[in-house]
Structures are given as structure tokens and as C-alpha cells.
Design a protein around this motif. Structure first.
Motif, short mmCIF file in Angstrom:
data_model
loop_
_atom_site.label_atom_id
_atom_site.label_comp_id
_atom_site.label_asym_id
_atom_site.label_seq_id
_atom_site.Cartn_x
_atom_site.Cartn_y
_atom_site.Cartn_z
N VAL A 116 -82.25 -96.68 69.85
CA VAL A 116 -81.26 -95.73 69.66
C VAL A 116 -79.94 -95.57 70.40
N MET A 117 -79.11 -95.53 70.50
CA MET A 117 -77.36 -95.97 71.12
C MET A 117 -77.12 -94.89 70.53
N ARG A 118 -76.57 -93.74 71.25
CA ARG A 118 -74.95 -92.76 70.23
C ARG A 118 -73.94 -92.62 71.00
N CYS A 119 -72.74 -92.82 70.69
CA CYS A 119 -71.17 -92.86 70.86
C CYS A 119 -70.53 -92.05 70.49
N MET A 120 -69.53 -92.18 71.55
CA MET A 120 -68.80 -91.21 71.27
C MET A 120 -67.78 -92.02 71.32
N PRO A 121 -66.89 -91.94 70.06
CA PRO A 121 -65.36 -92.14 70.26
C PRO A 121 -64.78 -91.27 70.44
N ALA A 147 -58.89 -96.00 66.86
CA ALA A 147 -58.04 -96.17 65.20
C ALA A 147 -57.43 -97.75 66.18
N ILE A 148 -56.38 -97.79 66.98
CA ILE A 148 -55.70 -98.25 67.32
C ILE A 148 -55.94 -99.07 68.85
N GLY A 149 -56.87 -99.58 69.45
CA GLY A 149 -58.12 -100.12 70.16
C GLY A 149 -58.16 -99.54 71.25
N LYS A 150 -57.55 -98.15 71.12
CA LYS A 150 -56.45 -97.05 72.95
C LYS A 150 -57.96 -96.46 72.68
N GLY A 151 -59.02 -95.99 72.31
CA GLY A 151 -59.93 -95.47 72.61
C GLY A 151 -60.79 -95.07 73.19
N MET A 152 -61.54 -94.17 73.63
CA MET A 152 -62.60 -93.74 74.69
C MET A 152 -63.88 -93.86 74.41
N MET A 153 -64.54 -94.73 74.28
CA MET A 153 -66.01 -94.38 73.91
C MET A 153 -66.97 -94.63 74.96
N VAL A 154 -68.19 -93.77 74.74
CA VAL A 154 -68.38 -92.50 75.56
C VAL A 154 -70.67 -93.65 75.14
N VAL A 155 -71.71 -94.50 75.53
CA VAL A 155 -72.56 -94.60 75.54
C VAL A 155 -73.97 -94.20 75.89
N VAL A 156 -74.58 -93.67 75.38
CA VAL A 156 -76.31 -93.47 75.85
C VAL A 156 -77.31 -93.99 75.28
N SER A 157 -77.98 -94.30 75.90
CA SER A 157 -79.12 -95.22 75.08
C SER A 157 -80.88 -94.65 75.70
N ASN A 158 -81.45 -94.91 74.83
CA ASN A 158 -82.67 -94.38 75.34
C ASN A 158 -83.44 -94.85 75.49
N LYS A 189 -61.64 -98.50 76.46
CA LYS A 189 -62.81 -97.87 77.53
C LYS A 189 -64.03 -97.75 76.85
N VAL A 190 -64.84 -98.59 77.46
CA VAL A 190 -66.45 -98.38 77.24
C VAL A 190 -66.88 -97.21 78.89
N ALA A 191 -67.63 -96.32 78.80
CA ALA A 191 -68.79 -96.09 79.66
C ALA A 191 -69.55 -95.36 79.56
N THR A 192 -70.81 -95.37 80.28
CA THR A 192 -72.07 -95.56 80.30
C THR A 192 -72.50 -94.23 80.53
N ILE A 193 -72.74 -93.32 80.28
CA ILE A 193 -74.20 -92.28 80.83
C ILE A 193 -75.49 -92.20 80.45
N ASP A 194 -76.08 -91.82 81.59
CA ASP A 194 -77.67 -91.71 81.46
C ASP A 194 -78.03 -90.83 81.09
N ASP A 195 -77.85 -89.48 81.02
CA ASP A 195 -78.33 -88.29 80.79
C ASP A 195 -77.93 -87.49 79.51
N GLU A 196 -77.93 -87.53 78.28
CA GLU A 196 -77.53 -87.39 76.78
C GLU A 196 -76.87 -85.87 76.74
N SER A 197 -77.29 -85.34 77.90
CA SER A 197 -77.09 -83.79 77.80
C SER A 197 -75.37 -83.24 78.08
#
Length: 270
Positions: free
Chosen positions: A115-120, A125-136, A156-164
Motif C-alpha cells: 500500500v502507498m498513500r499519496c497526498m496530492p 489538476a493542471i500538472g502543477k501539483g505537489m504529490m507526497v507519498v509514503v509506502s508500507n 512534483k513528487v516527494a517521498t516520506i518514510d514516516d506516515e505520521s
């Protein structure tokens, strides 16, 4: 060509993501299956060339998707996700639903589910978003790379390791566009109060925010450096910044706002 990605829900965010995948060439239309019960939204996705169905049970063929993207309202997420449990052994699940943690998905899909959780945010909607992802821990590196590549079509896409940390992400980039929209409103009203016609005031406020953000993003300079470049000693900008920065007024207000949003995100996640 086999379906690689199943998109569950094709409202505004789901549709924007789908359009980005196809326009970029990351996926061929025939590699996407959209499950959307609303006929108008389903037809809209179909016009992009995607395979569409009203439910997973109505989808034709023997499916074995690599990715299942859940893009439905949080209040129906448990009921909807349960219908995709059969893919949990092979597919990676990606949720873009706000406030629903990874634990909720593993409860529905099984402890072994990837499972991956993404916060867009809405500029996606116009390709200028900020997408942050965390995975189990069950998500494999090739799946992370594939999902990251797809999400990059929305911004843009950023990854975090801590879901909190998702509560802080929600408070900054998730809710952040609303803060900027309100600043544009305030700057417009201030411009009108200073004597400008309403239409001109709105144009000046909007373009100034857009241009300044673009310059900050593209110049590579620290925003503080750019601020100092605009500010002549004892000039007009310095006079305004004395109001905004004096006693850390704006910094304190923004910090309090982000803190309030984070606290509410924590409450909603319980």
C-alpha cells in the motif's frame, strides 16, 4: 495490451491524474481501466480512450493489474476497497483519499498488501501539483518507481518514510493552495482600497503571486535572497515588509494556521 493500472473513481482528481498519464505517454489508453459508477464521469474517461466499467465485476477479461489507484471519497473507501481484495496478492494499492491511513487498507486487504498513500493538492489538476507519498514495507522498489513516474505527470513528487508526517504534509501542501488563494483575495482587496479598479486589482494580485512563485521555483535562489533583492533600504517594499515582518507577524500567523490544520488532520485520522 493488458491493463496495468486500475483507477477506482474518476472525479476531478482521478480524471486529472488519468489525463496526465495518457498525455505524457507513460501509459497507453488500453493499459488503463477506469471503474466509475457515474455514467457522465465514466463517459468522460472513455473519451480519453481508457477502458471503462461501472464496477469491477462488470470489467471484461482476466485482470492482473500492477497498480490499483483508489480515488474515491473517504466515507466510502472501506466499502469500495473491499471489492479489490482479490488483487492484494499481486498489485500495489495507491490511495489518494485524504485522511485514510495505510493501516485501514491493510485491515481491509490483508497484512501482506502493498500500500502507498499519496497526498496530492488541487494544482495537480493542471500538472502543477505537489504529490507526497509514503509506502508500507510490502511495496517493492519497481512499484515505487512506477508510481512515482505516474505521479510526476501531475507535478512534483516527494517521498516520506514516516506516515505520521502526513498530517504536516496535509497542513502545508494539501491545504496550502487555499492559503494562497486567500492571500490573492486579500491583496486584491488591498489594491482596491488603494484606489485601483477591481479588475485591475485582481489581475495585479494574481499575476504578482504567480510570477513571484514561478521566479522562486525557477531561479534556484533562496526566497529570502529574492526578497532582499526586491527590497531597497527605506523604500516602498521595506515599508510594507516592516508591517508584515515586524514582530514576526506573518510568520506567526502562518505557523499558527499550519498548526491548526495539522491538529485537525490528526483529529480526523483517529
Amino acid at each position: 495490451m493488458a491493463v496495468r493500472v486500475v483507477l477506482v473513481g474518476c472525479g476531478n482528481m482521478g480524471y486529472a491524474m488519468l489525463a496526465g498519464w495518457l498525455k505524457s505517454g507513460k501509459l497507453a489508453p488500453s493499459e488503463t481501466l477506469v471503474i466509475e459508477p457515474n455514467q457522465e464521469l465514466r463517459d468522460r474517461a472513455g473519451r480519453l480512450g481508457s477502458v471503462v466499467a461501472s464496477s469491477i465485476d462488470d470489467a471484461a477479461g482476466d485482470l492482473s493489474p500492477e497498480i490499483v489507484v483508489i480515488a474515491v471519497k473517504p466515507q466510502v473507501i472501506r466499502e469500495v476497497t473491499a471489492g479489490y481484495r482479490k488483487f492484494a496478492g499481486s498489485a500495489t494499492f495507491v490511495s489518494v483519499a485524504a485522511g485514510t491511513g495505510i493501516a485501514a487498507f491493510t485491515e481491509i486487504l490483508g497484512a501482506g498488501a502493498a500500500v502507498m498513500r499519496c497526498m496530492p493538492n488541487t494544482p495537480a489538476a493542471i500538472g502543477k501539483g505537489m504529490m507526497v507519498v509514503v509506502s508500507n514495507a510490502n511495496v517493492k522498489e519497481p512499484a515505487k518507481a512506477f508510481v512515482g513516474d505516474l505521479l510526476s505527470t501531475s507535478g512534483k513528487v516527494a517521498t516520506i518514510d514516516d506516515e505520521s508526517l502526513m498530517d504536516a504534509v496535509t497542513a502545508v501542501s494539501g491545504s496550502g493552495p487555499a492559503y494562497i488563494f486567500h492571500f490573492i483575495e486579500c491583496l486584491t482587496d488591498a489594491a482596491v482600497a488603494a484606489g485601483l479598479p477591481a479588475d485591475t486589482a485582481r489581475l495585479l494580485a494574481m499575476q504578482t503571486v504567480y510570477g513571484a512563485a514561478s521566479l522562486a521555483a525557477e531561479s534556484g535562489e533562496d526566497p529570502a535572497v529574492l526578497r532582499r533583492q526586491v527590497t531597497s533600504p527605506n523604500g516602498t517594499t521595506a515599508a510594507a515588509l516592516e508591517v508584515l515582518m515586524g514582530q514576526d507577524r506573518l510568520k506567526t500567523l502562518v505557523t499558527e494556521a499550519v498548526g491548526a490544520a495539522k491538529a485537525r488532520s490528526v483529529e480526523l485520522g483517529k
